[in-house]
Design an enzyme around this catalytic site. Structure first.
Site, PDB file in Angstrom:
ATOM      1  N   HIS A 189       0.854  -1.197   0.000  1.00  0.00           N
ATOM      2  CA  HIS A 189       0.000   0.000   0.000  1.00  0.00           C
ATOM      3  C   HIS A 189       0.891   1.249   0.000  1.00  0.00           C
ATOM      4  CE1 HIS A 189      -2.410   3.173   1.845  1.00  0.00           C
ATOM      5  NE2 HIS A 189      -3.496   2.478   1.580  1.00  0.00           N
ATOM      6  N   ARG A 214      -2.423   1.042  -4.595  1.00  0.00           N
ATOM      7  CA  ARG A 214      -2.320  -0.417  -4.577  1.00  0.00           C
ATOM      8  C   ARG A 214      -2.590  -0.936  -5.975  1.00  0.00           C
ATOM      9  NH1 ARG A 214      -6.846  -2.470  -0.616  1.00  0.00           N
ATOM     10  NH2 ARG A 214      -7.514  -0.372  -0.077  1.00  0.00           N
ATOM     11  N   LYS A 262      -6.114  -0.471  -8.094  1.00  0.00           N
ATOM     12  CA  LYS A 262      -6.973   0.546  -7.499  1.00  0.00           C
ATOM     13  C   LYS A 262      -6.907   1.799  -8.376  1.00  0.00           C
ATOM     14  CE  LYS A 262      -8.254   0.780  -3.415  1.00  0.00           C
ATOM     15  NZ  LYS A 262      -9.598   0.807  -2.832  1.00  0.00           N
ATOM     16  N   ASP A 309      -5.243   8.515  -7.471  1.00  0.00           N
ATOM     17  CA  ASP A 309      -5.644   9.427  -6.393  1.00  0.00           C
ATOM     18  C   ASP A 309      -4.477  10.385  -6.141  1.00  0.00           C
ATOM     19  OD1 ASP A 309      -6.063  10.701  -3.943  1.00  0.00           O
ATOM     20  OD2 ASP A 309      -6.843   8.915  -2.936  1.00  0.00           O
ATOM     21  N   CYS A 342      -3.359  12.038  -3.688  1.00  0.00           N
ATOM     22  CA  CYS A 342      -2.516  11.991  -2.488  1.00  0.00           C
ATOM     23  C   CYS A 342      -1.353  11.010  -2.656  1.00  0.00           C
ATOM     24  CB  CYS A 342      -3.322  11.674  -1.236  1.00  0.00           C
ATOM     25  SG  CYS A 342      -4.070  10.045  -1.197  1.00  0.00           S
ATOM     26  N   TYR A 343      -1.514  10.035  -3.561  1.00  0.00           N
ATOM     27  CA  TYR A 343      -0.402   9.102  -3.783  1.00  0.00           C
ATOM     28  C   TYR A 343       0.742   9.743  -4.572  1.00  0.00           C
ATOM     29  CZ  TYR A 343      -3.433   5.713  -1.685  1.00  0.00           C
ATOM     30  OH  TYR A 343      -4.244   5.065  -0.785  1.00  0.00           O
ATOM     31  N   ASP A 363      -8.365  14.606  -4.721  1.00  0.00           N
ATOM     32  CA  ASP A 363      -8.050  13.240  -5.121  1.00  0.00           C
ATOM     33  C   ASP A 363      -8.104  13.100  -6.646  1.00  0.00           C
ATOM     34  OD1 ASP A 363      -8.761  10.660  -6.001  1.00  0.00           O
ATOM     35  OD2 ASP A 363      -9.935  10.151  -4.243  1.00  0.00           O
ATOM     36  N   ASP A 417      -9.866  18.740   0.035  1.00  0.00           N
ATOM     37  CA  ASP A 417      -9.836  18.740   1.494  1.00  0.00           C
ATOM     38  C   ASP A 417      -8.412  19.057   1.950  1.00  0.00           C
ATOM     39  OD1 ASP A 417      -8.286  16.299   1.474  1.00  0.00           O
ATOM     40  OD2 ASP A 417     -10.140  15.204   1.122  1.00  0.00           O
ATOM     41  N   HIS A 436      -5.715  16.204   1.110  1.00  0.00           N
ATOM     42  CA  HIS A 436      -5.290  16.119  -0.292  1.00  0.00           C
ATOM     43  C   HIS A 436      -4.562  17.382  -0.735  1.00  0.00           C
ATOM     44  CE1 HIS A 436      -7.966  12.601  -0.395  1.00  0.00           C
ATOM     45  NE2 HIS A 436      -7.117  12.183  -1.313  1.00  0.00           N
TER      46      HIS A 436
HETATM   47 ZN    ZN Z   1      -6.361  10.230  -1.461  1.00  0.00          ZN
END
Ligand code: ZN
Lengths: 437, 312
Positions: free
Chosen positions: A259, A307, A310, A313, A315-316, A358, A365, A368
């Site tokens: 992850h 992952r 998935k 996003d 934030c990754y 995201d 938010d 993020h």
């Molecule tokens: Zn995220």
């Protein structure tokens, strides 16, 4: 010929106005690398062509369709968005100072995090902390400091390792160079030690969860406060190594799925204990970690997922993107497609009225906003590990980084963002200021 | 249903949620939250382990499930009052359904199970309490990290390696969505989690697992989950398995055969790895092809792989 060039030619014939055409050319030349990258991204055939459809592909195709449409319209215009620094800064400032609606009660135990995310974003965007803000940060954060030497996530809450990470980082950001002295380091040391488990890992609080986040946060706190001892980290690197899965990334604990968030924490925590080029190879399978990390980036989206199988996003960009400085040092190779990630961030993650998100369709938010900005910083910088800055002291490696802007004449200065410390996740200069003492 | 008024509160002065003079990220609490949190903090401060304290923790957690301090307090109350542990797990179920992403529920649950373990004879009875919750939550979100992690904990705790129930469960999830990587990860744990790397293993058993995995790959040759799983088996048991034996299987999904049904990036990479000992030029060719044609986003990685060919 790239689409943007075609576009310029078209403008030339249709408009016939030299001035407009010249402006267009200048604009498109500063961005031509990004535009070319966008074209390569769009050449991806996507997941829709795969024969057997499942829930995973159903969701994936929907995201791809949305993003493809957005990218195509950008290419048609020939204009890439720039970083809306002013908007994002006012978003951050507004939420720091305003009264948050009752819906935020869900984050009541995450006060140190909210303050950290917002102040960190503000500084990454080039904001300056004035004296008033500096006092407010330290007054609020210190009000969460407990007798035992740890910080709670809010007023009257017991000490929690990741809340304490956010608290200590926020104090580093506060621009008050003596504020860390308000912490009784001996107590903090004993508190951290009391949360250490026999296998080398840490728990968040007695009875709380154990995972690589807790280990990373405990080691960062100890490192910044100068209380990292062999006793505190005995067996920790070995435990982190056991969290690497057969896929190559790290799970939260041994046996869990690889992850992004847990992988960053594991690799960054290891890198507190030694130079990445030595410590990563000593405790895990570097090639497999590289393989897993590069596979998080999507050809079409340009952003990363956390992952296997998935969705992308923003934030990754930090959690997975942030692993790359260590990997690039360990392998001495470029491994990430920074231009593609930059496209995803600037085109897909910016909310018009400020804040980062995201993916398109999601609301921005605090969390993020911070981690997408961290990811953007990564795209613009390269980390070097300077042996001259090393000492024999345990943990000295964490302070031996130099982070330099990648020289790119095509980069629009409007997009410039502060260099980030690869381990601590805060602007380089805030680490240095606190270190000088 | 038990309500606030069922208890006596007159002897308690609620502790206000402390505010600094110039707060940051100040939350406008509801009156309800201020009330229950105020009483919870007051009771906690005097270390009271009572029915009303037990009640108030439920109230707080229902409003703000991430309040870890309250979780810890509740656990102490459960222990002191010797509460019914099975009922406590039921309560936990309901909180879990409402808060899919919550971190605190799972270690809390695990502490309760460990207490229960001392009272219960049969592991099966214990597990019967766990499966319905896990089944429902995985059905809601088939990749919920916390839920799979809890299932991993159960497997390790009660040595459920290679048990029919766990194998069937992962099989079902993989059949439902062959790209469910959480299910593949769990399957690896269930099959091999207790076996040391590079040790021996029943070859027949491995062969069956390899056949199953190859079938899943053939179903969807672009799926990294199944490829990673297959390669992990070969790596873990490299003493008895040779990665070279995968050559004929892998090249089916590459340009190296005539009219491939589909070209798979994972198959190309594996093929390049297999050739690195016998035919470096071929490996290099494949990396080049990946870089220019099939997977340009990873061009840096493919050139890294190419460089590795000539090191070691
Ligand atoms: Zn995220």
């Amino acid at each position: 010929m790239s689409n943007s060039k075609k576009k310029v030619d078209w403008y030339k014939t249709v408009l016939g106005s030299r001035r407009i055409v010249e402006e267009m050319v200048v604009k498109s030349e500063t961005q031509s690398n990004q535009i070319d990258t966008l074209e390569i991204m769009l050449s991806s055939k996507g997941s829709g062509s795969q024969k057997v459809g499942t829930l995973t592909t159903e969701q994936q195709v929907k995201v791809e369709d949305d993003i493809r449409q957005i990218y195509e319209s950008i290419l048609d215009d020939g204009q890439l968005p720039t970083l809306e620094t002013t908007q994002h800064r006012s978003f951050v400032k507004y939420f720091l100072e305003t009264n948050l609606p009752a819906g935020f009660i869900a984050l009541d135990a995450s006060h140190t995090w909210m303050i950290f995310w917002l102040v960190n974003s503000f500084l990454l965007l080039g904001g300056k902390i004035d004296e008033d803000m500096s006092n407010r940060i330290s007054e609020n954060i210190l009000s969460y400091l407990n007798e035992d030497g740890g910080f709670g996530g809010g007023a009257g809450l017991i000490s929690h390792v990741v809340s304490s990470y956010a608290a200590v980082m926020a104090l580093c950001l506060s621009n008050d160079h003596h504020v860390l002295d308000k912490i009784d380091r001996q107590k903090t040391y004993e508190w951290l030690l009391s949360l250490k488990l026999e296998d080398g890992s840490f728990c968040m609080y007695k009875g709380g969860e154990v995972d690589t986040r807790a280990v990373y946060c405990a080691l960062v706190i100890a490192s910044v406060l100068g209380i990292l001892t062999p006793e505190l980290v005995a067996g920790t690197a070995e435990w982190l190594g056991r969290c690497q899965t057969f896929e190559g990334g790290f799970g939260g604990v041994p046996g869990d799925e690889a992850h992004g968030g847990y992988s960053f924490c594991a690799v960054a925590a290891l890198s507190i204990l030694g130079p990445p080029q030595e410590i990563i190879t000593r405790h895990c399978d570097l090639k497999n970690l590289v393989k897993w990390s590069v596979n998080r980036q999507f050809q079409l989206e340009g952003g990363m997922n956390g992952r296997t199988n998935k969705l992308v996003d923003g934030c990754y960009s930090h959690w997975v993107g942030g692993i790359f400085p260590f990997l690039e040092l360990a392998t001495q190779c470029d491994l990430l497609d920074r231009a593609a990630l930059k496209n995803y961030i600037l085109i897909c993650c910016q909310e018009e009225n400020g804040g980062l998100r995201d993916k398109p369709g999601k609301r921005p938010d605090f969390y993020h906003t911070n981690y997408v900005l961290c990811g953007l910083s990564l795209c613009q910088h390269k980390a070097k590990h300077d042996p001259a800055l090393m000492t024999e002291k345990l943990g000295a490696s964490a302070f031996a980084y130099r982070v330099e802007r990648i020289k790119d004449p095509q980069e629009d200065p409007a997009n410039f963002i502060e260099p980030l410390h690869p381990i601590f996740g805060i602007p380089m200069n805030t680490v240095l200021k606190n270190r000088e003492l | 249903m038990v309500v606030f008024e069922d208890f006596e509160w007159d002897d308690i002065t609620p502790i206000d949620i402390a505010e600094t003079t110039a707060p940051l990220c100040h939350i406008l609490y509801t009156e309800e939250f201020k009330k229950v949190m105020g009483y919870a903090k007051a009771l906690m401060a005097q270390k009271e382990y009572s029915e009303r304290a037990y009640f108030i923790t439920d109230e707080v957690i229902n409003i703000a499930s991430a309040h870890y301090t309250i979780w810890k307090y509740r656990f102490d109350i459960v222990v002191h009052l010797k509460k019914n542990l099975v009922q406590e797990l039921d309560w936990c179920d309901n909180i879990a359904y409402e808060n899919e992403k919550n971190y605190q529920i799972w270690p809390y649950r695990q502490q309760i199970i460990e207490l229960l373990e001392k009272e219960t004879e049969s592991v099966d009875d214990l597990l019967k309490l766990e499966y319905p919750l896990l089944d429902i939550m995985i059905e809601q979100d088939s990749k919920n990290y916390h839920v799979w992690s809890h299932r991993r904990w159960l497997v390790e705790k009660f040595k459920l390696y290679r048990t029919q129930r766990e194998l069937e469960f992962t099989n079902d999830k993989i059949n439902l969505d062959v790209r469910n990587n959480s299910a593949w990860n769990h399957r690896f744990l269930v099959q091999f989690g207790d076996i040391e790397s590079n040790s021996s293993c029943d070859k027949e058993y491995l062969r069956d697992e390899i056949i199953l995995t190859k079938d899943k790959i053939d179903l969807c040759p672009e799926n990294p989950s199944s490829w990673n799983y297959l390669q992990a088996i070969y790596k873990k048991f490299s003493v008895i398995l040779l990665i070279e034996d995968l050559n004929l299987f892998a090249i089916q999904y590459t340009h190296l055969v005539e009219n491939p049904r589909v070209i798979s990036i994972q198959a190309l990479e594996l093929t390049a790895e297999i050739y690195q000992k016998s035919d470096k030029n071929k490996s290099e060719e494949i990396y080049e092809l990946l870089s220019t044609t099939y997977d340009p986003i990873r061009k840096n990685y493919w050139s890294f792989c190419k460089n590795l060919l000539y090191q070691n």
